[in-house]
Design an enzyme around this catalytic site. Structure first.
Site, PDB file in Angstrom:
ATOM      1  N   PRO A  23       0.828  -1.213   0.000  1.00 27.34           N
ATOM      2  CA  PRO A  23       0.000   0.000   0.000  1.00 27.34           C
ATOM      3  C   PRO A  23       0.855   1.254   0.000  1.00 27.34           C
ATOM      4  O   PRO A  23       1.835   1.349   0.751  1.00 27.34           O
ATOM      5  CB  PRO A  23      -0.817  -0.123   1.289  1.00 27.34           C
ATOM      6  CG  PRO A  23      -0.026  -1.049   2.164  1.00 27.34           C
ATOM      7  CD  PRO A  23       0.694  -1.988   1.251  1.00 27.34           C
ATOM      8  N   TYR A 181      -1.184   5.423  12.380  1.00 27.85           N
ATOM      9  CA  TYR A 181      -2.598   5.740  12.213  1.00 27.85           C
ATOM     10  C   TYR A 181      -3.395   5.184  13.403  1.00 27.85           C
ATOM     11  O   TYR A 181      -2.844   4.540  14.290  1.00 27.85           O
ATOM     12  CB  TYR A 181      -3.093   5.220  10.868  1.00 27.85           C
ATOM     13  CG  TYR A 181      -2.331   5.847   9.715  1.00 27.85           C
ATOM     14  CD1 TYR A 181      -2.530   7.191   9.381  1.00 27.85           C
ATOM     15  CD2 TYR A 181      -1.370   5.141   9.000  1.00 27.85           C
ATOM     16  CE1 TYR A 181      -1.809   7.793   8.352  1.00 27.85           C
ATOM     17  CE2 TYR A 181      -0.651   5.728   7.969  1.00 27.85           C
ATOM     18  CZ  TYR A 181      -0.871   7.058   7.655  1.00 27.85           C
ATOM     19  OH  TYR A 181      -0.151   7.653   6.647  1.00 27.85           O
TER      20      TYR A 181
END
Length: 372
Positions: A23, A181
């Site tokens: 990603p 995150y």
């Protein structure tokens, strides 16, 4: 032929080799988070290039505080879902699996169309400065510590995103619990300073992640893959370590196994780095392999120079590549046919890492890659 070209089975899905596109944040959706035609071209290029599986960039999950970057794609409504559906069809035409990475920005928040206030486990900002690569912003905003209403909203966002990813035709989702995150912040004693049931020991710090995984698995059903990406480090703090060392990783892995996660994706500055406090001689991936039977994806500096060594060291793992895949969207084909491997020119990601800037660089350098 290297074992990296061996078949691999992941939750009943047959992969033709062990090469995975990692990603990568590309901030190239429209202002409302709807994926674009250029994003379809970008992802299909990897599928044509011989990769067995692609993990998407981080996709935001709700219309509250989950978005972290300007022009980040979302999966929160019908227009976004329908646009993703077209991209999934383009990828699947080439017998390539497609996983959507679901991300809540948490405190690592540089832009949001729906709110100016990030949420996190505690009122703690990230270390360092925001990354200009993903859009310029003037420092980190103040963070609101999550209350029970926020916990419910985050959970509902992830569950809704799983359902919409299924509707769009993805083969599975990856919960982003790495790189600083929100889900990763709960695991961190730097970000998570809560005195309640969500903070303190690793058993408490990882509890919210456990609940999100279980809810995602329940929404996913039998054939849909649910993976988790894990790291200690963050985007702006490459030195962070869990205080409990290797024992913390073991606890998280055991919890993920109990929650029936379909794979763990470890990421670090180097896939062979031994990152734990306390002198452990193991990598993140080593601990997953030693203490569980969960399928593994490893990421961190894998290239043409070391992929064979990495494949041998982690015999039951997929190899996720970022920078190498950007420079070589056809890396598996090139390796198989002994063609030269290109090195990444970071000028293609300037001034920001958008697809528009990459395509402009390719135009100027006659560097477009044509694949059938």
């Amino acid at each position: 032929m290297s074992s990296a070209f061996d078949d691999f089975e992941l939750k009943g899905h047959k992969l033709e080799n062990r090469f995975v596109v990692a990603p990568m944040t590309r901030t190239s959706a429209d202002k409302k988070g709807k994926p674009t035609e250029l994003m379809g071209e970008y992802y299909e290029r990897f599928a044509k290039g011989g990769w067995s599986m692609i993990i998407s960039e981080g996709v935001y999950t709700d219309r509250q505080a989950s978005q972290g970057y300007e022009n980040q794609p979302g999966i929160t409504d019908a227009p976004q879902t329908d646009a993703w559906k077209e991209i999934v069809e383009r990828v699947h035409k080439h017998d390539c699996k497609f996983i959507m990475q679901l991300m809540h920005a948490g405190a690592q928040f540089q832009h949001n169309e729906y709110t100016d206030t990030p949420i996190g486990p505690s009122e703690v900002k990230p270390k360092g400065e925001p990354l200009d690569l993903y859009g310029k912003t003037d420092g980190w905003p103040e963070v609101k510590a999550m209350d029970e209403t926020d916990f419910d909203a985050v959970m509902n966002g992830f569950v809704g995103a799983v359902n919409r990813a299924k509707e769009a035709g993805f083969d599975g989702i990856e919960l982003h619990a790495a790189n600083g995150y929100l889900l990763n912040e709960f695991l961190s004693d730097y970000f998570n300073q809560r005195p309640d049931q969500w903070g303190g020991s690793m058993a408490k710090r990882m509890h919210f992640l456990e609940l999100v995984v279980k809810a995602a698995k329940s929404a996913a059903g039998d054939d849909f893959i649910v993976g988790v990406r894990l790291s200690q480090i963050t985007v702006t703090d490459s030195e962070y370590q869990w205080p409990e060392g290797e024992d913390a990783m073991i606890k998280v892995i055991k919890a993920m196994e109990k929650a029936d996660v379909d794979y763990i994706h470890t990421t670090d500055t180097d896939v062979m780095r031994k990152p734990f406090k306390g002198g452990s001689n193991k990598t993140l991936g080593d601990v997953v392999q030693e203490f569980s039977d969960i399928p593994l994806i490893v990421n961190g500096g894998i290239s043409e120079k070391n992929y064979e060594h990495v494949a041998a060291h982690y015999p039951n793992a997929l190899l996720a590549m970022a920078k190498t895949s950007l420079a070589n969207p056809d890396f598996p084909i090139r390796i198989k046919s002994s063609e030269p491997i290109r090195q990444l020119d970071f000028a293609m990601l300037q001034p920001t890492a958008t697809l528009e800037n990459e395509w402009k660089w390719r135009d100027e350098n006659d560097a477009h890659i044509e694949l059938d």
